[in-house]
Every structure is written in C-alpha cells, then in structure tokens.
Design a protein around this motif. Sequence first.
Motif, PDB file in Angstrom:
ATOM      1  N   LEU A 222     -40.710   9.614 -51.712  1.00  0.00           N
ATOM      2  CA  LEU A 222     -39.257   9.362 -50.961  1.00  0.00           C
ATOM      3  C   LEU A 222     -39.134   7.921 -49.657  1.00  0.00           C
ATOM      4  CD1 LEU A 222     -37.626  13.120 -51.505  1.00  0.00           C
ATOM      5  CD2 LEU A 222     -36.968  11.072 -52.622  1.00  0.00           C
ATOM      6  N   ASN A 223     -40.623   8.655 -48.965  1.00  0.00           N
ATOM      7  CA  ASN A 223     -40.392   7.232 -48.218  1.00  0.00           C
ATOM      8  C   ASN A 223     -41.021   6.121 -48.732  1.00  0.00           C
ATOM      9  OD1 ASN A 223     -40.745   9.057 -45.513  1.00  0.00           O
ATOM     10  ND2 ASN A 223     -42.631   9.826 -46.328  1.00  0.00           N
ATOM     11  N   LYS A 224     -41.353   6.331 -50.417  1.00  0.00           N
ATOM     12  CA  LYS A 224     -41.951   4.852 -50.392  1.00  0.00           C
ATOM     13  C   LYS A 224     -40.978   4.214 -51.169  1.00  0.00           C
ATOM     14  CE  LYS A 224     -46.657   4.515 -51.809  1.00  0.00           C
ATOM     15  NZ  LYS A 224     -46.883   5.737 -51.949  1.00  0.00           N
ATOM     16  N   LEU A 225     -39.754   5.129 -51.162  1.00  0.00           N
ATOM     17  CA  LEU A 225     -38.182   4.380 -51.950  1.00  0.00           C
ATOM     18  C   LEU A 225     -37.261   3.615 -50.644  1.00  0.00           C
ATOM     19  CD1 LEU A 225     -36.721   4.459 -54.670  1.00  0.00           C
ATOM     20  CD2 LEU A 225     -35.712   7.303 -54.528  1.00  0.00           C
ATOM     21  N   ALA A 226     -37.664   4.509 -49.385  1.00  0.00           N
ATOM     22  CA  ALA A 226     -36.737   3.961 -48.103  1.00  0.00           C
ATOM     23  C   ALA A 226     -37.429   1.988 -48.049  1.00  0.00           C
ATOM     24  CB  ALA A 226     -36.565   5.678 -46.792  1.00  0.00           C
ATOM     25  N   ASP A 227     -38.987   2.824 -48.175  1.00  0.00           N
ATOM     26  CA  ASP A 227     -39.676   0.798 -47.434  1.00  0.00           C
ATOM     27  C   ASP A 227     -38.809   0.111 -48.775  1.00  0.00           C
ATOM     28  OD1 ASP A 227     -41.330   1.827 -45.870  1.00  0.00           O
ATOM     29  OD2 ASP A 227     -42.924   2.503 -47.425  1.00  0.00           O
ATOM     30  N   PHE A 228     -38.198   0.530 -50.035  1.00  0.00           N
ATOM     31  CA  PHE A 228     -38.223  -0.140 -50.956  1.00  0.00           C
ATOM     32  C   PHE A 228     -36.712  -0.704 -50.479  1.00  0.00           C
ATOM     33  CE2 PHE A 228     -34.760  -1.249 -54.132  1.00  0.00           C
ATOM     34  CZ  PHE A 228     -35.682  -1.954 -55.575  1.00  0.00           C
ATOM     35  N   ALA A 229     -36.023   0.233 -49.686  1.00  0.00           N
ATOM     36  CA  ALA A 229     -33.971   0.101 -49.794  1.00  0.00           C
ATOM     37  C   ALA A 229     -34.413  -1.016 -48.309  1.00  0.00           C
ATOM     38  CB  ALA A 229     -33.576   1.062 -49.373  1.00  0.00           C
ATOM     39  N   LYS A 230     -34.665  -0.382 -47.633  1.00  0.00           N
ATOM     40  CA  LYS A 230     -35.383  -1.385 -46.013  1.00  0.00           C
ATOM     41  C   LYS A 230     -35.668  -3.132 -46.123  1.00  0.00           C
ATOM     42  CE  LYS A 230     -35.046  -0.174 -42.089  1.00  0.00           C
ATOM     43  NZ  LYS A 230     -33.462  -0.568 -41.432  1.00  0.00           N
ATOM     44  N   ASP A 231     -36.702  -3.092 -47.668  1.00  0.00           N
ATOM     45  CA  ASP A 231     -36.832  -4.563 -47.711  1.00  0.00           C
ATOM     46  C   ASP A 231     -35.876  -4.948 -48.309  1.00  0.00           C
ATOM     47  OD1 ASP A 231     -39.584  -3.931 -47.084  1.00  0.00           O
ATOM     48  OD2 ASP A 231     -40.603  -3.566 -48.560  1.00  0.00           O
ATOM     49  N   ASN A 232     -35.265  -4.142 -49.594  1.00  0.00           N
ATOM     50  CA  ASN A 232     -34.491  -5.105 -50.119  1.00  0.00           C
ATOM     51  C   ASN A 232     -32.919  -5.186 -50.090  1.00  0.00           C
ATOM     52  OD1 ASN A 232     -35.281  -5.690 -52.837  1.00  0.00           O
ATOM     53  ND2 ASN A 232     -36.507  -3.886 -52.268  1.00  0.00           N
ATOM     54  N   ASN A 233     -32.570  -4.909 -48.598  1.00  0.00           N
ATOM     55  CA  ASN A 233     -31.544  -4.556 -48.249  1.00  0.00           C
ATOM     56  C   ASN A 233     -30.250  -4.115 -48.838  1.00  0.00           C
ATOM     57  OD1 ASN A 233     -32.010  -6.709 -46.128  1.00  0.00           O
ATOM     58  ND2 ASN A 233     -32.356  -8.374 -47.695  1.00  0.00           N
TER      59      ASN A 233
ATOM     60  N   VAL B  55     -32.017  12.502 -47.365  1.00  0.00           N
ATOM     61  CA  VAL B  55     -30.922  11.620 -46.502  1.00  0.00           C
ATOM     62  C   VAL B  55     -31.747  11.876 -44.523  1.00  0.00           C
ATOM     63  CG1 VAL B  55     -29.190  12.510 -45.397  1.00  0.00           C
ATOM     64  CG2 VAL B  55     -28.709  12.534 -47.978  1.00  0.00           C
ATOM     65  N   ASP B  56     -32.464  12.536 -44.881  1.00  0.00           N
ATOM     66  CA  ASP B  56     -33.462  12.859 -43.300  1.00  0.00           C
ATOM     67  C   ASP B  56     -34.162  11.763 -42.660  1.00  0.00           C
ATOM     68  OD1 ASP B  56     -32.752  16.035 -42.320  1.00  0.00           O
ATOM     69  OD2 ASP B  56     -32.643  15.804 -44.805  1.00  0.00           O
ATOM     70  N   ILE B  57     -34.804  11.207 -44.611  1.00  0.00           N
ATOM     71  CA  ILE B  57     -35.798  10.255 -44.123  1.00  0.00           C
ATOM     72  C   ILE B  57     -35.452   9.040 -44.000  1.00  0.00           C
ATOM     73  CG2 ILE B  57     -37.424   8.813 -45.894  1.00  0.00           C
ATOM     74  CD1 ILE B  57     -38.456  11.773 -46.584  1.00  0.00           C
ATOM     75  N   PHE B  58     -34.092   8.245 -45.323  1.00  0.00           N
ATOM     76  CA  PHE B  58     -33.174   7.542 -44.965  1.00  0.00           C
ATOM     77  C   PHE B  58     -32.909   7.015 -43.751  1.00  0.00           C
ATOM     78  CE2 PHE B  58     -32.848   5.158 -49.617  1.00  0.00           C
ATOM     79  CZ  PHE B  58     -34.180   6.252 -49.545  1.00  0.00           C
TER      80      PHE B  58
ATOM     81  N   ARG C 162     -34.600   6.236 -40.602  1.00  0.00           N
ATOM     82  CA  ARG C 162     -35.229   4.810 -40.914  1.00  0.00           C
ATOM     83  C   ARG C 162     -33.468   3.406 -40.769  1.00  0.00           C
ATOM     84  NH1 ARG C 162     -39.668   4.173 -44.165  1.00  0.00           N
ATOM     85  NH2 ARG C 162     -39.113   2.164 -44.113  1.00  0.00           N
ATOM     86  N   SER C 163     -32.374   4.079 -40.412  1.00  0.00           N
ATOM     87  CA  SER C 163     -31.043   3.672 -40.180  1.00  0.00           C
ATOM     88  C   SER C 163     -30.552   2.830 -41.208  1.00  0.00           C
ATOM     89  CB  SER C 163     -31.441   2.168 -39.488  1.00  0.00           C
ATOM     90  OG  SER C 163     -31.854   3.401 -38.102  1.00  0.00           O
ATOM     91  N   LEU C 164     -30.474   3.909 -42.056  1.00  0.00           N
ATOM     92  CA  LEU C 164     -30.880   3.848 -43.694  1.00  0.00           C
ATOM     93  C   LEU C 164     -29.293   3.719 -44.575  1.00  0.00           C
ATOM     94  CD1 LEU C 164     -33.822   3.035 -45.554  1.00  0.00           C
ATOM     95  CD2 LEU C 164     -31.854   1.183 -45.665  1.00  0.00           C
ATOM     96  N   THR C 165     -28.375   3.685 -45.056  1.00  0.00           N
ATOM     97  CA  THR C 165     -27.029   4.744 -45.191  1.00  0.00           C
ATOM     98  C   THR C 165     -26.949   4.787 -46.227  1.00  0.00           C
ATOM     99  OG1 THR C 165     -25.683   2.481 -43.903  1.00  0.00           O
ATOM    100  CG2 THR C 165     -24.650   4.141 -45.044  1.00  0.00           C
ATOM    101  N   ILE C 166     -27.170   6.619 -46.233  1.00  0.00           N
ATOM    102  CA  ILE C 166     -26.980   7.102 -47.224  1.00  0.00           C
ATOM    103  C   ILE C 166     -25.761   7.937 -47.996  1.00  0.00           C
ATOM    104  CG2 ILE C 166     -28.248   8.403 -46.309  1.00  0.00           C
ATOM    105  CD1 ILE C 166     -30.101   8.664 -49.167  1.00  0.00           C
ATOM    106  N   PHE C 167     -25.899   8.044 -49.216  1.00  0.00           N
ATOM    107  CA  PHE C 167     -24.253   9.496 -48.922  1.00  0.00           C
ATOM    108  C   PHE C 167     -25.412  11.016 -50.012  1.00  0.00           C
ATOM    109  CE2 PHE C 167     -21.220  10.905 -52.630  1.00  0.00           C
ATOM    110  CZ  PHE C 167     -20.523  11.558 -51.055  1.00  0.00           C
TER     111      PHE C 167
END
Length: 425
Positions: free
Chosen positions: A49-60, A77-80, A83-88
């Motif tokens: 999941l942390n790597k998925l958040a990295d991916f989400a950051k890197d790919n806007n 959801v907490d992890i995203f 990292r200030s990512l928007t997640i449903f």
Amino acid sequence: MQILIIGSGGREYSIGLALKRDSLVKKIYFAPGNGASSEIGENVEIKELNKLADFAKDNNIDLAIVGPEAPLTEGVVDIFKKRSLTIFGPSKDAAKLEGSKAYMKNFLSSNGIPTAKYLESSDFNEVSEFIDKMDEKIVVKADGLCAGKGVIICESRDEAKKETKRMLEGESFGEAGKKVVVEEFLDGYELSLFAICDGENYKLLPAAQDHKRLLDGDKGPNTGGMGAYAPTPLIDDKLYEKVKKLVVEPTLRGMKRNGTPYSGVLFIGLMVVNGEPYVLEYNVRFGDPECEVLMPLLKTPASELFYKAATGKLNELDIEFYDKKCVGVVIASENYPYGSSALAEIIIDDIVDEDIKNNTHISYAGVSKIDDKLFATGGRVLLCIGLGDTIKEARDRAYGLCGQVHFVGKKFRTDIAYQALREEV
Ligand code: AMP
Ligand code: GLY
C-alpha cells in the motif's frame, strides 16, 4: 482527472466502465486489475500500500477509489491521506463496521437502529439461557470474518445450542467462532442498499437485490453473488424514507459521534419484515455483483460523485440516475464456489442482434489475457449486463448475451431477478 482504482474484480471493472464514459476522466489505472481492465485503462502490478501511494504521487493521481474491503481494513485510506492524496473509502477505524459482527451489532443497538434481537457472548451457558427464551428458528453467527460462511440458520433450539458449542470450541470456524452472535430469525426479503457518504452527507443509490445461492430457486451453497438487478420494485418511497431516517442517518451520526466519521460506500444488507427495515449487516464497500448493475444506471459523472464524496462536498451534488432497469447475470467457472478451475479460453460470438448489441455489455472479473486471448481463471468470470425499460426486458437482454459467451465449464443461474418479475406486470 487521473484515477486509480484499487481491486481486480467485476466491481472494479464496472467502476472503470462508468469512468470511461465520463468526459472529465483522462486516464484510469487499475491496481492490479484483470485481463480485461487493461483495455479500458492501465494495469499496475503494485500490492504494497505504501508503494501504491508512491505510485499515486508520482503519477499525479487526482482520485483513488477502493473496491474490496481488504485494503480498507489494512488502512489504505489513512496511508493515502497522510500523503495528501484524495481517496474514496472509509478510514481503517471506520472500516471496523464490517470486520466484527459483535462490534456491528453493538453499534446498531447503541444507536437505536433496527436489527434482529441478539446476544453476543463467548460463554456457552449464557448463550444457552438466551436460546431457551427464543422462538424455534435461530441464527448463530461466528463473530469474525469467515468469507461469508459463518452464519448458520438453525431450525430448533437444540440445533442452535449444538452449533454454538461447535463454534465456541473452535471446531467449525476456528478463532473466528470463539465469540458468537446469536439472533432471532427474521422472516422477510433481503435488499442491498448503498449510500455514498462523505462523513456527514450521503446519496442513496437505487436499491438492488443480489442472489447469493449458487443454484436456481435460491438453492445450493452461498456464493459471493450469482447475479443482481436494480432498481428493485420491492421498495417504495415510504420504505426508502424509513431506511434513510431509521438506518442511514443514525449510522452516519453514530460514526461521527464515535470519532470515526464514515466516508466511502456504506453497504447496508437489509431484511424487510412486514414493511419495516432491519439491518442484517454493514459492509464498507460496494457489493459485487450489485455494483455492476448500479454503475450503468448512474447519470451523474462517476468521477464527480466519488470525488465530491472523498472531499466532503456531497451536499453540492444532485445525483441523477437513468430511468432504466439493469440486470446482471454472473457466469462462473465449473468448480465455483468449491475450488479452482482449469484455465479456459473465452469465446464471444459476433453479436448481430441489434437489440442485444445496443443494450448489453460484459463486466469482466476472473479473467486473464494470454497472447491477446482472454481466459477464464476461475471463480466468477464475468457478468452479462442488460439494460431495459422493464426488469423483464433487461433480463431477457442479459440472458441473450449469456448465450453468446462460451468457455469450458461455464455456468450461470437462469432465474436472476425472479422476485422482481413476480411483482412487475
Ligand atoms: P450476514 O453475513 O450476517 O449478512 O448473513 C448472511 C446471510 O444469512 C444473510 O444474507 C441472510 O440471508 C441470512 N441471515 C443472517 N441473519 C439473519 C437473520 N437474523 N434472519 C434471517 N436470515 C438471516
Ligand atoms: N454481493 C454481496 C457482497 O458483495 O457481499
């Protein structure tokens, strides 16, 4: 918008299809997706999941949407969000509503939400005394998650005591059964209700009905669901109002009061008894196959609905649905739900019938792509979805499509939506 869908089933594929027809969406990623989702987006092989958040950051990524409960209960959801990512989806703490039946029943009773009378206990003598005071038909449930199998409907008090003992001694469900919930049997019909929530506000989707048993006439073992349809005529405006006032709103208030405001999909499994709704269970995700028949009915752009929910702005949205009916028939592999099945190539005929061509589609689930060919990989392979002005029309179109899909071991129920057809004239 660039959107990441987490999951690999028919549910996630159908969310992908809804986003595909949404002009606000530029790109869809699936993690991990399936053999067909790569046709509507890009599959990403990242599980951690942390790597998925990295991916989400890197790919806007502008929005992540979570399909299954496992990443939710693991805290995606907490992890995203960290990292200030928007997640449903709900936070790890809010997702507890699904994990434990005892927690859920206590939540229901402390918020005055109608549910079957029950006792939660690990003590056989206490349960036995409770059973002695109950009517003959009794439901015994293992507290923990048992892949949908931890519920036993007992025809007598003796049987209920026997099953309780087996559970508490760890014989039937191991650790998950060391605490039980024993409850009164509710004699009615079941509905699946979905509320899209943003912590405070919610939008209710049309009520759906699932078919959990493997065989026609609701016989055979329980499955993840063999087909669904929506909206169901088994609910009217009066019952919708009751569900809102007696169930959805007290649930959101209770979650907020507990310090775990609920955002994401709230899936309410309801039993309707004499026109009154009772909560059987909550899930913290979309139902599968219910999602596959709800997404095609959504007129509001899917990205807007999920984005507004994820950012606490659902009050700005007027949700709209097409005035259509949708029926989905699951086609499963030979050995489902007992075990795995051999890989089988999927062949789909050229569809010449205009009526079927224009009013149906496939939602893919257990498939993989090998050398550009699609193979059934086991379990629930795909859904044939039909739309129409009536349930019957939608059902006939869905079954028309079922006849055009072929693979070795293919099986499906032939009576999806039968309860609605009894009502529809
Ligand atoms: P659950 O996992 O608690 O939703 O239960 C699985 C299935 O068991 C439900 O979908 C119902 O068909 C049935 N069930 C559970 N609780 C009851 C009850 N109190 N009365 C009647 N049927 C029930
Ligand atoms: N279709 C029921 C579920 O997803 O749990």
